[in-house]
Design an enzyme around this catalytic site. Sequence first.
Site, PDB file in Angstrom:
ATOM      1  N   LYS A  45       4.370  14.138  24.171  1.00 53.71           N
ATOM      2  CA  LYS A  45       4.649  12.799  25.009  1.00 53.71           C
ATOM      3  C   LYS A  45       5.760  12.862  24.778  1.00 53.71           C
ATOM      4  CE  LYS A  45       0.037  12.507  25.603  1.00 53.71           C
ATOM      5  NZ  LYS A  45      -0.859  12.470  25.879  1.00 53.71           N
ATOM      6  N   HIS A 100       5.052  22.886  22.723  1.00 56.63           N
ATOM      7  CA  HIS A 100       5.370  21.731  20.708  1.00 56.63           C
ATOM      8  C   HIS A 100       5.936  22.820  19.842  1.00 56.63           C
ATOM      9  CE1 HIS A 100       3.793  19.113  24.237  1.00 56.63           C
ATOM     10  NE2 HIS A 100       2.195  19.444  23.852  1.00 56.63           N
ATOM     11  N   SER A 130       3.218   6.365  23.675  1.00 56.00           N
ATOM     12  CA  SER A 130       2.077   6.989  24.400  1.00 56.00           C
ATOM     13  C   SER A 130       1.805   8.303  23.913  1.00 56.00           C
ATOM     14  CB  SER A 130       2.965   7.962  24.752  1.00 56.00           C
ATOM     15  OG  SER A 130       2.660   8.012  26.005  1.00 56.00           O
ATOM     16  N   ARG A 250      -0.799   6.907  32.119  1.00 56.97           N
ATOM     17  CA  ARG A 250      -0.797   5.799  31.914  1.00 56.97           C
ATOM     18  C   ARG A 250      -0.078   4.823  32.241  1.00 56.97           C
ATOM     19  NH1 ARG A 250       0.658   2.466  26.985  1.00 56.97           N
ATOM     20  NH2 ARG A 250       1.948   4.002  27.151  1.00 56.97           N
TER      21      ARG A 250
HETATM   22  S1  PPS Z   1       1.280  15.557  26.099  1.00 55.75           S
HETATM   23  O1  PPS Z   1       0.239  15.645  25.684  1.00 55.75           O
HETATM   24  O2  PPS Z   1       2.600  16.073  25.024  1.00 55.75           O
HETATM   25  O3  PPS Z   1       1.413  17.134  26.925  1.00 55.75           O
HETATM   26  O4  PPS Z   1       1.934  14.229  26.817  1.00 55.75           O
HETATM   27  P1  PPS Z   1       3.854  15.018  28.517  1.00 55.75           P
HETATM   28  O5  PPS Z   1       3.100  15.269  29.274  1.00 55.75           O
HETATM   29  O6  PPS Z   1       4.362  15.378  27.214  1.00 55.75           O
HETATM   30  O7  PPS Z   1       3.280  13.023  28.121  1.00 55.75           O
HETATM   31  C1  PPS Z   1       2.594  12.016  29.065  1.00 55.75           C
HETATM   32  C2  PPS Z   1       3.716  10.817  28.827  1.00 55.75           C
HETATM   33  O8  PPS Z   1       3.928  11.471  30.601  1.00 55.75           O
HETATM   34  C3  PPS Z   1       3.979   9.813  31.110  1.00 55.75           C
HETATM   35  N1  PPS Z   1       4.009  10.979  32.892  1.00 55.75           N
HETATM   36  C4  PPS Z   1       5.424  10.353  33.821  1.00 55.75           C
HETATM   37  N2  PPS Z   1       5.552   9.628  33.799  1.00 55.75           N
HETATM   38  C5  PPS Z   1       6.559   8.933  34.243  1.00 55.75           C
HETATM   39  N3  PPS Z   1       6.413   9.580  36.057  1.00 55.75           N
HETATM   40  C6  PPS Z   1       6.043  11.124  36.093  1.00 55.75           C
HETATM   41  N4  PPS Z   1       5.598  12.319  37.652  1.00 55.75           N
HETATM   42  C7  PPS Z   1       4.712  11.591  35.048  1.00 55.75           C
HETATM   43  N5  PPS Z   1       4.826  12.215  34.516  1.00 55.75           N
HETATM   44  C8  PPS Z   1       3.575  12.247  33.212  1.00 55.75           C
HETATM   45  C9  PPS Z   1       2.456  10.054  31.192  1.00 55.75           C
HETATM   46  O9  PPS Z   1       2.480   8.451  31.923  1.00 55.75           O
HETATM   47  C10 PPS Z   1       2.418   9.622  29.612  1.00 55.75           C
HETATM   48  O10 PPS Z   1       3.845   8.249  28.987  1.00 55.75           O
HETATM   49  P2  PPS Z   1       2.416   7.798  28.976  1.00 55.75           P
HETATM   50  O11 PPS Z   1       4.226   6.194  28.508  1.00 55.75           O
HETATM   51  O12 PPS Z   1       1.510   7.274  28.160  1.00 55.75           O
HETATM   52  O13 PPS Z   1       2.591   6.752  30.741  1.00 55.75           O
END
Ligand code: PPS
Length: 292
Positions: A45, A100, A130, A250
Site C-alpha cells: 500500500k 514486498h 489503505s 481507492r
Molecule cells: S499493493 O496492494 O501493495 O500493491 O498496493 P499499492 O499499489 O502499493 O498501493 C495502493 C495505493 O496506491 C494508490 N495509487 C495511487 N495514488 C495516486 N496516484 C496513482 N497514480 C496511484 N496508483 C495507485 C492506490 O489508490 C492505493 O492507495 P489508497 O490510499 O488506498 O487510495
Amino acid sequence: MSRLDVTETFHSITFPGHLHTQDSLNYATNFKFQDTDTVIVTYPKSGTTWMQEILSLVLSKGDPTIAQTQPNWARAPWLEQYYSPDVLNASKGPRIITTHLPYRLLAPALKQSKAKVIYVARNLKDVSVSYYHFHNVAKFLPDQGTFSEFLNAFLEGSVHYGSWFDHVKGWTSHSKDIQNFLYVTYEEMWQDLHGALQKVSRFLQCPLTEDELIRAQKHCSFNSMKENAMVNYTLIPQEIMDHSKGKFMRKGKVGDWKNIFTEEQSFLVDDVYSSQMADSSLKFLWECPAEI
Ligand code: PPS
C-alpha cells in the site's frame, strides 16, 4: 490456487496463502538476480502499482501500449508469489520484478548482483488506512476487525508482510550495501509526478524527451490508472476480491488518514513512530497543505 483462508509463515512473517507457498518464498530468497533486473521494493500500500506503471511507461518512452494490454503482475511480477517463476522464465529482455519482502530476507540474494533497486515508501498513517480498506476487499486477507484493532496489529507488525517499521528501516538503513539504490516516496510522486518520472528515468539511464515525459505522466496519473483494467484489479474475479466493497484504486491521496483516525489514534501512532524511528533520519510528509 485458491487457499483463501491459508496463512503461510516464513521467517516469522505471515503471508497470504492464496499467493504464497513455502516453495515460492524460498524461490524468492534464493533467486539469481541479473544485473539488468530492476526491482521495485515496497511495504504493501505504499505505491507499488504506481511505480510499476511509472517503470513501464519510462521504459516504453511514454507509449501506453504495454501498460494498457498487460496486467501489472505479468509485466512486473511479485518475486515471492507462486506464479513468478513462470512469468520470469518466459520473460525476454530486462526484467521488472516487484517484492514486498523485507531487507533481511532478500538482501543475501540481491547483493550477489548489480540489479537496480527502487524503494518506495509512504507515510504509515496513510498506509494503515489503505491497507485496512484493502482487507475489506481482498478475500485472501484475514478479517481485519475494527480500524482500531487493525491499527494495533499494524503497529505491532502482526499483519501480513510484517512490520512497516522493520521494512522501511531495513531497506533504507542498508541502502549503501546495494550498488544501485533509489529511494522515492509516494508523497513526492504525488506532489511532483513529472519530477519523479525524471528521477526514475535518470536512475534507469533511460532518458525521455519532454513530450515523452508528458505522455508518461498522463498515463500514470491516478485518473488514468483508475480506468486501466491492467492495473485497477477489476480483472480479479469477485470470489477473490469483492469489488462491491471498495476499489483498489481507492482515493490516491496524501493525508486521507485524517478522515478515519481519531485524535487518540494519531497520538498513538506519533508515539510509536518516534520511538521506533528514533535512529532513522527519514522524513515523511503526513499531509498535503493544499490539493494539487
Ligand atoms: S499493493 O496492494 O501493495 O500493491 O498496493 P499499492 O499499489 O502499493 O498501493 C495502493 C495505493 O496506491 C494508490 N495509487 C495511487 N495514488 C495516486 N496516484 C496513482 N497514480 C496511484 N496508483 C495507485 C492506490 O489508490 C492505493 O492507495 P489508497 O490510499 O488506498 O487510495
